[in-house]
Scaffold this motif. Structure first.
Motif, PDB file in Angstrom:
ATOM      1  N   ASP A 123       0.831  -1.197   0.000  1.00 48.93           N
ATOM      2  CA  ASP A 123       0.000   0.000   0.000  1.00 48.93           C
ATOM      3  C   ASP A 123       0.872   1.255   0.000  1.00 48.93           C
ATOM      4  O   ASP A 123       1.698   1.443   0.903  1.00 48.93           O
ATOM      5  CB  ASP A 123      -0.923   0.019   1.218  1.00 48.93           C
ATOM      6  CG  ASP A 123      -2.113   0.936   1.020  1.00 48.93           C
ATOM      7  OD1 ASP A 123      -1.889   2.150   0.814  1.00 48.93           O
ATOM      8  OD2 ASP A 123      -3.247   0.448   1.047  1.00 48.93           O
ATOM      9  N   TRP A 125       0.109   4.192   0.742  1.00 49.51           N
ATOM     10  CA  TRP A 125      -0.248   5.109   1.833  1.00 49.51           C
ATOM     11  C   TRP A 125      -0.310   4.374   3.168  1.00 49.51           C
ATOM     12  O   TRP A 125      -1.092   4.730   4.038  1.00 49.51           O
ATOM     13  CB  TRP A 125      -1.575   5.799   1.517  1.00 49.51           C
ATOM     14  CG  TRP A 125      -1.446   6.802   0.411  1.00 49.51           C
ATOM     15  CD1 TRP A 125      -1.051   8.110   0.524  1.00 49.51           C
ATOM     16  CD2 TRP A 125      -1.689   6.585  -0.990  1.00 49.51           C
ATOM     17  NE1 TRP A 125      -1.032   8.716  -0.705  1.00 49.51           N
ATOM     18  CE2 TRP A 125      -1.424   7.814  -1.663  1.00 49.51           C
ATOM     19  CE3 TRP A 125      -2.117   5.497  -1.753  1.00 49.51           C
ATOM     20  CZ2 TRP A 125      -1.572   7.956  -3.044  1.00 49.51           C
ATOM     21  CZ3 TRP A 125      -2.254   5.636  -3.127  1.00 49.51           C
ATOM     22  CH2 TRP A 125      -1.984   6.853  -3.762  1.00 49.51           C
ATOM     23  N   GLU A 129       4.252   6.054   5.340  1.00 48.12           N
ATOM     24  CA  GLU A 129       4.184   7.134   4.370  1.00 48.12           C
ATOM     25  C   GLU A 129       3.890   8.477   5.024  1.00 48.12           C
ATOM     26  O   GLU A 129       4.298   9.528   4.523  1.00 48.12           O
ATOM     27  CB  GLU A 129       3.122   6.812   3.310  1.00 48.12           C
ATOM     28  CG  GLU A 129       2.766   7.949   2.368  1.00 48.12           C
ATOM     29  CD  GLU A 129       3.915   8.428   1.507  1.00 48.12           C
ATOM     30  OE1 GLU A 129       3.813   9.543   0.957  1.00 48.12           O
ATOM     31  OE2 GLU A 129       4.931   7.708   1.377  1.00 48.12           O
ATOM     32  N   ARG A 133       6.851  10.154   3.238  1.00 46.43           N
ATOM     33  CA  ARG A 133       6.341  10.924   2.105  1.00 46.43           C
ATOM     34  C   ARG A 133       6.973  10.491   0.764  1.00 46.43           C
ATOM     35  O   ARG A 133       7.146  11.304  -0.141  1.00 46.43           O
ATOM     36  CB  ARG A 133       6.550  12.422   2.338  1.00 46.43           C
ATOM     37  CG  ARG A 133       5.853  12.941   3.571  1.00 46.43           C
ATOM     38  CD  ARG A 133       6.259  14.366   3.911  1.00 46.43           C
ATOM     39  NE  ARG A 133       5.715  15.317   2.950  1.00 46.43           N
ATOM     40  CZ  ARG A 133       4.504  15.881   3.038  1.00 46.43           C
ATOM     41  NH1 ARG A 133       3.695  15.560   4.036  1.00 46.43           N
ATOM     42  NH2 ARG A 133       4.099  16.744   2.129  1.00 46.43           N
ATOM     43  N   THR A 135       5.599   8.263  -1.392  1.00 48.78           N
ATOM     44  CA  THR A 135       4.520   8.232  -2.388  1.00 48.78           C
ATOM     45  C   THR A 135       4.180   9.635  -2.865  1.00 48.78           C
ATOM     46  O   THR A 135       3.992   9.870  -4.066  1.00 48.78           O
ATOM     47  CB  THR A 135       3.273   7.556  -1.804  1.00 48.78           C
ATOM     48  OG1 THR A 135       3.603   6.204  -1.439  1.00 48.78           O
ATOM     49  CG2 THR A 135       2.125   7.548  -2.801  1.00 48.78           C
ATOM     50  N   ARG A 136       4.091  10.571  -1.939  1.00 52.41           N
ATOM     51  CA  ARG A 136       3.778  11.944  -2.342  1.00 52.41           C
ATOM     52  C   ARG A 136       4.868  12.493  -3.259  1.00 52.41           C
ATOM     53  O   ARG A 136       4.576  13.175  -4.249  1.00 52.41           O
ATOM     54  CB  ARG A 136       3.602  12.849  -1.126  1.00 52.41           C
ATOM     55  CG  ARG A 136       3.207  14.280  -1.535  1.00 52.41           C
ATOM     56  CD  ARG A 136       2.796  15.140  -0.378  1.00 52.41           C
ATOM     57  NE  ARG A 136       2.510  16.493  -0.851  1.00 52.41           N
ATOM     58  CZ  ARG A 136       1.334  16.909  -1.291  1.00 52.41           C
ATOM     59  NH1 ARG A 136       0.308  16.074  -1.324  1.00 52.41           N
ATOM     60  NH2 ARG A 136       1.162  18.154  -1.693  1.00 52.41           N
ATOM     61  N   THR A 154      -5.483   1.346  -2.807  1.00 52.30           N
ATOM     62  CA  THR A 154      -5.163   1.566  -1.393  1.00 52.30           C
ATOM     63  C   THR A 154      -6.289   1.088  -0.495  1.00 52.30           C
ATOM     64  O   THR A 154      -7.430   0.940  -0.922  1.00 52.30           O
ATOM     65  CB  THR A 154      -4.898   3.057  -1.124  1.00 52.30           C
ATOM     66  OG1 THR A 154      -4.423   3.225   0.221  1.00 52.30           O
ATOM     67  CG2 THR A 154      -6.161   3.888  -1.307  1.00 52.30           C
ATOM     68  N   SER A 156      -6.073   2.750   2.628  1.00 51.90           N
ATOM     69  CA  SER A 156      -5.673   3.744   3.612  1.00 51.90           C
ATOM     70  C   SER A 156      -6.507   5.010   3.460  1.00 51.90           C
ATOM     71  O   SER A 156      -6.897   5.366   2.351  1.00 51.90           O
ATOM     72  CB  SER A 156      -4.186   4.085   3.433  1.00 51.90           C
ATOM     73  OG  SER A 156      -3.805   5.129   4.305  1.00 51.90           O
ATOM     74  N   LEU A 158      -5.072   7.799   4.500  1.00 52.21           N
ATOM     75  CA  LEU A 158      -4.022   8.810   4.359  1.00 52.21           C
ATOM     76  C   LEU A 158      -4.005   9.410   2.963  1.00 52.21           C
ATOM     77  O   LEU A 158      -3.508  10.527   2.770  1.00 52.21           O
ATOM     78  CB  LEU A 158      -2.655   8.189   4.679  1.00 52.21           C
ATOM     79  CG  LEU A 158      -1.424   9.086   4.563  1.00 52.21           C
ATOM     80  CD1 LEU A 158      -1.526  10.295   5.500  1.00 52.21           C
ATOM     81  CD2 LEU A 158      -0.152   8.287   4.843  1.00 52.21           C
ATOM     82  N   ILE A 159      -4.578   8.726   1.990  1.00 52.93           N
ATOM     83  CA  ILE A 159      -4.607   9.230   0.624  1.00 52.93           C
ATOM     84  C   ILE A 159      -5.293  10.596   0.539  1.00 52.93           C
ATOM     85  O   ILE A 159      -5.031  11.373  -0.381  1.00 52.93           O
ATOM     86  CB  ILE A 159      -5.300   8.214  -0.312  1.00 52.93           C
ATOM     87  CG1 ILE A 159      -5.061   8.569  -1.784  1.00 52.93           C
ATOM     88  CG2 ILE A 159      -6.775   8.084   0.009  1.00 52.93           C
ATOM     89  CD1 ILE A 159      -5.566   7.520  -2.755  1.00 52.93           C
ATOM     90  N   ARG A 161      -4.616  13.113   2.188  1.00 48.73           N
ATOM     91  CA  ARG A 161      -3.570  14.139   2.266  1.00 48.73           C
ATOM     92  C   ARG A 161      -3.163  14.625   0.886  1.00 48.73           C
ATOM     93  O   ARG A 161      -2.803  15.799   0.707  1.00 48.73           O
ATOM     94  CB  ARG A 161      -2.351  13.540   2.986  1.00 48.73           C
ATOM     95  CG  ARG A 161      -1.148  14.470   3.121  1.00 48.73           C
ATOM     96  CD  ARG A 161       0.137  13.684   3.316  1.00 48.73           C
ATOM     97  NE  ARG A 161       0.437  12.821   2.169  1.00 48.73           N
ATOM     98  CZ  ARG A 161       1.418  11.924   2.160  1.00 48.73           C
ATOM     99  NH1 ARG A 161       2.175  11.737   3.222  1.00 48.73           N
ATOM    100  NH2 ARG A 161       1.632  11.191   1.073  1.00 48.73           N
ATOM    101  N   ASP A 162      -3.214  13.744  -0.109  1.00 52.81           N
ATOM    102  CA  ASP A 162      -2.730  14.073  -1.447  1.00 52.81           C
ATOM    103  C   ASP A 162      -3.852  14.473  -2.396  1.00 52.81           C
ATOM    104  O   ASP A 162      -3.679  14.438  -3.620  1.00 52.81           O
ATOM    105  CB  ASP A 162      -1.948  12.880  -2.012  1.00 52.81           C
ATOM    106  CG  ASP A 162      -0.729  12.548  -1.170  1.00 52.81           C
ATOM    107  OD1 ASP A 162      -0.133  13.485  -0.601  1.00 52.81           O
ATOM    108  OD2 ASP A 162      -0.382  11.359  -1.063  1.00 52.81           O
TER     109      ASP A 162
END
Length: 331
Positions: A123, A125, A129, A133, A135-136, A154, A156, A158-159, A161-162
């Motif tokens: 994953d 995210w 991550e 960071r 992935t970002r 994913t 997650s 957290l995605i 965030r992007d």
């Protein structure tokens, strides 16, 4: 949970890492410990050999995944660095430290007519991550390529965030879609099967946020786990909830267990659901797949529910065979 981050002035490559582990062994982290270890890579693009899947390239910013999903097919990748413990995949995470820099050195022609999938084996995210960071950084680099056609996978939250980067991709007119892996709406069951992943409702909220940003989002209802997540009413609720949160495609398939995932999943069943142990062992002790009749039953059930909730027959991660290839089932 204790997280140990290994710093190295000159991170190893996967090849030298595997050699070191083969010669000297590798200490498996404790039950509640996570080790993060940097590696350097020469490329971030991996050719997809399965013509039944749409993407040509895959990108995985990490090797190993903290989510610890009991059924994860990608556990076999731990063997590439000579780690044979079934739990090593989720406790020792290798992050591709230089991946964003490598991504900035690609060419647009690398992507022309060649869709990319981000997150096919781990994953992107996962919890690491949030601080690393990686992935970002890769996404920021990919923004420079006009021919980019991106699919992300994913489980997650957290995605979210992007969201700004996905919005830029949408604004530029480039194809971008995100599949959210959700196996059940039952939060208690999800926590048992996917101990560190975001709660199902959190994933749905992330799906809604990206949909509102113009991203094509969908649900990956897979694996469908026999006796645990395969009831029609549960799948009906799952696909219905995804539709309500903006999903425009849906994919589902029955659980399959190859050798490495089997070492993790079957002992987990024995301990967590002993009343079902006999049924699982009778099928998966001798095969990676459930019976053809069961797999067909699940396909038919998913297809009927897709029609009920207005999903298209095909998914965002399916493509026609390229010249000279024979189309295969992705599940």
């Amino acid at each position: 949970m204790k997280i140990q981050r290994i710093h190295a002035d000159h991170p190893e490559t996967l090849r030298t890492l595997a050699l070191r582990h083969r010669r000297h062994g590798v200490e498996t982290p404790g039950d509640r410990d996570i080790v993060l270890e940097p590696i350097d890579v020469k490329t971030i693009l991996t050719r997809n050999p399965n013509p039944g899947l749409r993407h040509y390239w895959s990108i995985n910013p990490y090797r190993g995944c903290q989510f610890g999903c009991t059924y994860c097919f990608a556990r076999y990748t731990a063997k590439f660095v000579e780690m044979n413990d079934p739990l090593a995949f989720e406790r020792r995470i290798f992050y591709k430290r230089n991946a964003p820099e490598v991504a900035r050195q690609l060419r647009d022609r690398d992507f022309y007519g060649k869709p990319v999938a981000l997150g096919t084996a781990t994953d992107p995210w996962q919890p690491a991550e949030g601080a690393l960071r990686i992935t970002r950084g890769i996404l920021e680099a990919l923004l420079r390529y006009p021919s980019l056609d991106l699919f992300c996978l994913t489980k997650s939250s957290l995605i979210r965030r992007d969201r700004d980067l996905f919005a830029q991709l949408v604004k530029s007119g480039r194809p971008v879609s995100v599949g959210f892996s959700i196996t059940t709406l039952d939060a208690e069951l999800a926590r048992k099967m996917e101990p560190q992943a975001a709660a199902p409702r959190e994933r749905l909220r992330a799906m809604r946020m990206l949909a509102d940003a113009g991203v094509t989002v969908g649900i990956m209802a897979m694996p469908v786990v026999p006796l645990l997540t395969d009831r029609e009413e549960d799948l009906d609720a799952l696909l219905g909830a995804a539709r309500e949160h903006g999903a425009s495609f849906a994919v589902g398939g029955a659980l399959h267990l190859r050798t490495e995932p089997k070492k993790r999943f079957l002992p987990w069943i024995d301990e967590t659901f002993p009343e079902y142990a006999r049924q699982f062992h009778s099928v998966y002790d001798y095969s990676a797949y459930h019976t053809e009749a069961y797999r067909e039953e699940i396909r038919a059930r998913i297809d009927a529910l897709k029609r009920k909730h207005g999903f298209p027959e095909t998914s965002a991660d399916a493509r026609p065979a390229r010249k000279g290839e024979q189309l295969q089932m992705p599940f």
